[in-house]
Design a protein around this motif. Sequence first.
Motif, PDB file in Angstrom:
ATOM      1  N   ASP A  74       0.755  -1.212  -0.002  1.00 46.86           N
ATOM      2  CA  ASP A  74      -0.051   0.051  -0.039  1.00 46.86           C
ATOM      3  C   ASP A  74       0.778   1.166   0.126  1.00 46.86           C
ATOM      4  O   ASP A  74       0.259   2.339  -0.254  1.00 46.86           O
ATOM      5  CB  ASP A  74      -0.913   0.091   1.132  1.00 46.86           C
ATOM      6  CG  ASP A  74      -1.947  -1.023   1.167  1.00 46.86           C
ATOM      7  OD1 ASP A  74      -2.404  -1.403   2.214  1.00 46.86           O
ATOM      8  OD2 ASP A  74      -2.153  -1.611   0.103  1.00 46.86           O
ATOM      9  N   LYS A  77       1.369   2.951  -3.615  1.00 45.36           N
ATOM     10  CA  LYS A  77       0.201   3.528  -3.927  1.00 45.36           C
ATOM     11  C   LYS A  77      -0.053   5.119  -3.443  1.00 45.36           C
ATOM     12  O   LYS A  77      -0.626   5.993  -3.812  1.00 45.36           O
ATOM     13  CB  LYS A  77      -0.935   2.881  -3.749  1.00 45.36           C
ATOM     14  CG  LYS A  77      -0.732   1.330  -4.707  1.00 45.36           C
ATOM     15  CD  LYS A  77      -1.924   0.424  -4.326  1.00 45.36           C
ATOM     16  CE  LYS A  77      -1.559  -0.894  -4.932  1.00 45.36           C
ATOM     17  NZ  LYS A  77      -2.433  -1.933  -4.676  1.00 45.36           N
ATOM     18  N   HIS A  80       2.351   7.549  -4.525  1.00 48.72           N
ATOM     19  CA  HIS A  80       2.022   7.646  -5.905  1.00 48.72           C
ATOM     20  C   HIS A  80       0.873   8.720  -6.071  1.00 48.72           C
ATOM     21  O   HIS A  80       1.140   9.822  -6.826  1.00 48.72           O
ATOM     22  CB  HIS A  80       2.080   6.492  -6.490  1.00 48.72           C
ATOM     23  CG  HIS A  80       2.183   6.689  -7.896  1.00 48.72           C
ATOM     24  ND1 HIS A  80       0.947   6.829  -8.706  1.00 48.72           N
ATOM     25  CD2 HIS A  80       3.001   6.787  -9.003  1.00 48.72           C
ATOM     26  CE1 HIS A  80       0.997   7.006 -10.029  1.00 48.72           C
ATOM     27  NE2 HIS A  80       2.564   7.030 -10.347  1.00 48.72           N
ATOM     28  N   TYR A  81      -0.011   8.486  -5.760  1.00 52.23           N
ATOM     29  CA  TYR A  81      -1.458   9.086  -5.678  1.00 52.23           C
ATOM     30  C   TYR A  81      -1.566  10.265  -4.815  1.00 52.23           C
ATOM     31  O   TYR A  81      -1.106  10.192  -3.604  1.00 52.23           O
ATOM     32  CB  TYR A  81      -2.721   8.290  -5.822  1.00 52.23           C
ATOM     33  CG  TYR A  81      -2.657   7.044  -6.671  1.00 52.23           C
ATOM     34  CD1 TYR A  81      -1.929   5.905  -6.453  1.00 52.23           C
ATOM     35  CD2 TYR A  81      -2.861   7.242  -8.198  1.00 52.23           C
ATOM     36  CE1 TYR A  81      -1.962   4.741  -7.377  1.00 52.23           C
ATOM     37  CE2 TYR A  81      -2.785   6.584  -8.947  1.00 52.23           C
ATOM     38  CZ  TYR A  81      -2.594   5.372  -8.652  1.00 52.23           C
ATOM     39  OH  TYR A  81      -2.641   4.308  -9.505  1.00 52.23           O
ATOM     40  N   LEU A  86      -6.482   9.536  -3.876  1.00 51.81           N
ATOM     41  CA  LEU A  86      -6.460   8.117  -3.011  1.00 51.81           C
ATOM     42  C   LEU A  86      -7.623   7.957  -2.452  1.00 51.81           C
ATOM     43  O   LEU A  86      -8.505   6.895  -2.363  1.00 51.81           O
ATOM     44  CB  LEU A  86      -5.432   8.433  -2.051  1.00 51.81           C
ATOM     45  CG  LEU A  86      -5.435   6.953  -0.977  1.00 51.81           C
ATOM     46  CD1 LEU A  86      -4.694   6.003  -2.055  1.00 51.81           C
ATOM     47  CD2 LEU A  86      -4.279   7.295  -0.081  1.00 51.81           C
ATOM     48  N   VAL A  91      -8.183   3.771  -6.640  1.00 54.50           N
ATOM     49  CA  VAL A  91      -7.102   3.036  -6.388  1.00 54.50           C
ATOM     50  C   VAL A  91      -7.604   2.028  -5.568  1.00 54.50           C
ATOM     51  O   VAL A  91      -8.225   1.731  -4.834  1.00 54.50           O
ATOM     52  CB  VAL A  91      -6.246   3.996  -5.788  1.00 54.50           C
ATOM     53  CG1 VAL A  91      -4.781   3.359  -5.349  1.00 54.50           C
ATOM     54  CG2 VAL A  91      -6.184   5.295  -6.742  1.00 54.50           C
ATOM     55  N   VAL A  93      -6.227  -0.998  -2.810  1.00 52.08           N
ATOM     56  CA  VAL A  93      -5.340  -1.272  -2.004  1.00 52.08           C
ATOM     57  C   VAL A  93      -5.604  -2.623  -1.257  1.00 52.08           C
ATOM     58  O   VAL A  93      -6.741  -3.205  -1.601  1.00 52.08           O
ATOM     59  CB  VAL A  93      -5.162  -0.278  -0.924  1.00 52.08           C
ATOM     60  CG1 VAL A  93      -5.040   1.289  -1.474  1.00 52.08           C
ATOM     61  CG2 VAL A  93      -6.541   0.069  -0.201  1.00 52.08           C
ATOM     62  N   ARG A  99      -9.329   1.993   0.805  1.00 50.99           N
ATOM     63  CA  ARG A  99      -8.359   3.179   0.860  1.00 50.99           C
ATOM     64  C   ARG A  99      -8.271   4.116   2.013  1.00 50.99           C
ATOM     65  O   ARG A  99      -7.166   4.595   2.595  1.00 50.99           O
ATOM     66  CB  ARG A  99      -8.792   4.085  -0.285  1.00 50.99           C
ATOM     67  CG  ARG A  99      -8.834   3.242  -1.884  1.00 50.99           C
ATOM     68  CD  ARG A  99      -8.873   4.260  -2.813  1.00 50.99           C
ATOM     69  NE  ARG A  99     -10.122   4.914  -2.766  1.00 50.99           N
ATOM     70  CZ  ARG A  99     -11.254   4.271  -3.418  1.00 50.99           C
ATOM     71  NH1 ARG A  99     -11.353   3.148  -4.188  1.00 50.99           N
ATOM     72  NH2 ARG A  99     -12.517   4.845  -3.445  1.00 50.99           N
TER      73      ARG A  99
END
Length: 884
Positions: A74, A77, A80-81, A86, A91, A93, A99
Amino acid sequence: MSKNKLKNEKPESKQPKGTTPNPDILKKDKEPEVKVKELVKDERTHKVLGVFFLLLSLYCFIAFTSYLFTWEEDQDKIFHYSTKELLFGDVKVDNLLGRLGAYVSHNFFFYGVGIAAYLFCYFFFIIGVNFIVGRRVFRVWRNIKYILFGLLYISMSMSFIAGGNNFPWGGALGDALDKWTSGFIGKTGTALLLLVIGFSWLIWKFNFSFKWPEKKIKPPKPVPAPAPVPVAAAGTAAAAAPVAPQKNEQARKNGLREEGGILQTPINEEIEEEDLPPLQLVEKEELPIPPAHAAFMPPVPAPVIVPEAPAQWQSDLIRTEEEEMEDPGPLLYIEETEDTASVLQPKKKDKGGEVTFEIKSTYQDTEEDIEVVAPVMPLEPVDPFDPSLDLRDYKFPTLDLLENHSADKVIVQDTTELEKNKNQIIDTLKNYDISIQKISATVGPTVTLYEIVPAAGVRISRIKNLEDDIALSLSALGIRIIAPIPGKGTIGIEVPNVKKSIVSLKHLLASEKFQTSTMDLPIAIGKKIDNENFIADLAKMPHLLMAGATGQGKSVGINTLLVSLLYKKHPSQLKFVLVDPKKVELSLYKLIEKHFLAKLPGEDDAIITDTKKVIHTLNALCIEMDLRYDLLKEAGTRNIREYNAKFTQRRLNPLKGHRYLPFIVLVVDEFADLIMTAGKEVEMPIARLAQLARAVGIHLIIATQRPSVNIITGTIKANFPARIAFKVSSKIDSRTILDIGGAEQLIGQGDMLVSFNGELVRLQCAFVDTPEVESVAEFIGNQKGYPDAFLLPEYVDDKDPDGRELSIADRDPLFEEAAQVIVSTQQGSTSLLQRRMKLGYNRAGRLMDQLEAAGIVGPNMGSKAREVMVKTDSELQEILNNLL
């Protein structure tokens, strides 16, 4: 305007006095006034807040716990976002709470206080409990002080202990405190400071006592008590005497009363109920019938009152005077049934002193038992889901595919042989001055059990030591003495029959005990000495260890177990993982690959013969076991039975990864060959599966020719409670497999000992020939199956050099930036790359491996940071230019 039209008039309250109200005027409703103070003080508001805080505590606890297992996947991500993508994007996870759970957990752990974040769950819990109960169950302010102290102390301690670890045990707060403290007073000073603070808090909290034990003072010598006062018998005047006060209570318990400080015996006074002794259950003995002159005998004490016997026992309680004079002992009540009627008949004593001999009746198969009955799938519950609908046209194999090897359904009892063996046993024992009271025989398929009752005073060890002498007198091989038989007051002598009977697997599968079985994994093993079918549940064993010398029936035993499972289970309910180092024993089952077999992805052959593939398959089974435990955890169930019941009731969502879990049976035909070639690489996954796989429906059947301690180690034996031993070559091998001798005295050809549920049972294994197995496999293989075999999870060996080659040309785009961060800080830490570059653990780890391949950092050193090989920026730039 019409009269019915409503008019806009002044409110009624403002109309002049004395005027009548107009019915056509619409009255305005009074708006309720909401008072904030009353709403805050309302009991319902407190309960709603309490439920909210309890759910918040549970939510945080689940999110934090899931973060411990999913943080590596996780983090990439989350870094990155953006927050907006998010929280409101699409996205995916791995956190159990989605999320939001991943985002909240990451902030509490990574940017917060690390593992100490669980204290927030405790804070929300105590707030919720106080609100719901409506009173102060927990002291809030005191707990807040403890929580604040715990946040600082635990986060700093975890950062200090797990320094250099990739997981944020102490979070940003702990790392900052540890870095400042270590720089100020050093690592040793920080450790001492944490110890002093921890012990100080414990002393303040619990106030331990550190007093030195005082010297004990000897107690004064007791003063001798006065002599007891004699008391006269009941019904006469007692001698009155003063008694000390401490004696009064005990005297009252003895039935004396106190008058004027003097204890006297009560006369014609009823005893109170609490002074009576407790009622005890006394075993009743049969009293002799009194003669006619009994009325003139002195009165006897009142008998103990016992419950009246049931009506069906009334006739058994009456004995004649002659029987009573012959045997005045207590009666023995035996409930007689049809099966035991012949055994329990009274036997008169022989005047010549001969030993009584009887032949016990054995269990016989009836015509209904042998009737060919096609197995029927058990009816599923009312819920519509049925895992067998994928192969709705599947038909179970019929019993006419098997042969009836035994022409006689009833075991022939050769009375001449039985009488001869009986006389030989009695004569042999008489030669050693051992007398017996009774001997009986139970005839089995291959062995006859002679049960003897020794005379009083005979030591069992004397009979046990005559094992070889009895075998010599009977001229028989495989004599086995059981002294004593568990659960009986007899000694057993097992003697092989001259004429042996073959136990056909067809008889066992056609029996009512197997047809009506509700076991999860029923296996028909064989028949006992009394001709009773032995059918067990592999799921309850839960693993089976088989051993025996070459040619004694191990392969036939494995075929018996597999065929019995094929006759009872649907392909959707059962999968086999077959390991055959011999390459020829289990090849018959290749025809049912698309129905019952499981294999690794990408493999052509489902029957595993290569040792390297065996290691991969065992580790893949371990991965499958871990995945199944994750599914059970998410479903809130404890075993595969509860999980599949929930799934068939459609209470689990397949979109969340839930699926119907079939049983998986791992069969290893020759375990010794695997241990000799692979060793620990095979033993460790086998031990893991044996320890943990029972609850998730993975069971093991392991066979070996060499039951030695270096093959069947203590780790293996401890997790295989059910064991089968065919004939072995030595007593040491028998003790290795069964923890007791006896397997070396078996006669072979399927004769075996089964240790199960703490009992040791001798069986004759059911026989199924190779053509029969081929017929069953062809019958199943010719039907429509699944597109492919059941695929196990993919396993990649870390020691495989093909998967460890690292190409510099395929380096990460952030390679140069990561190298500059490492060189500038001179710290080869993966967590440093995570924080500085906002990367997840997986990507930061790959970057560190690429830096190692480029020679910028050294090899991994465990929890410590890697050594930085490049010291200056100019050296780094030269390395980067050479890589281009």
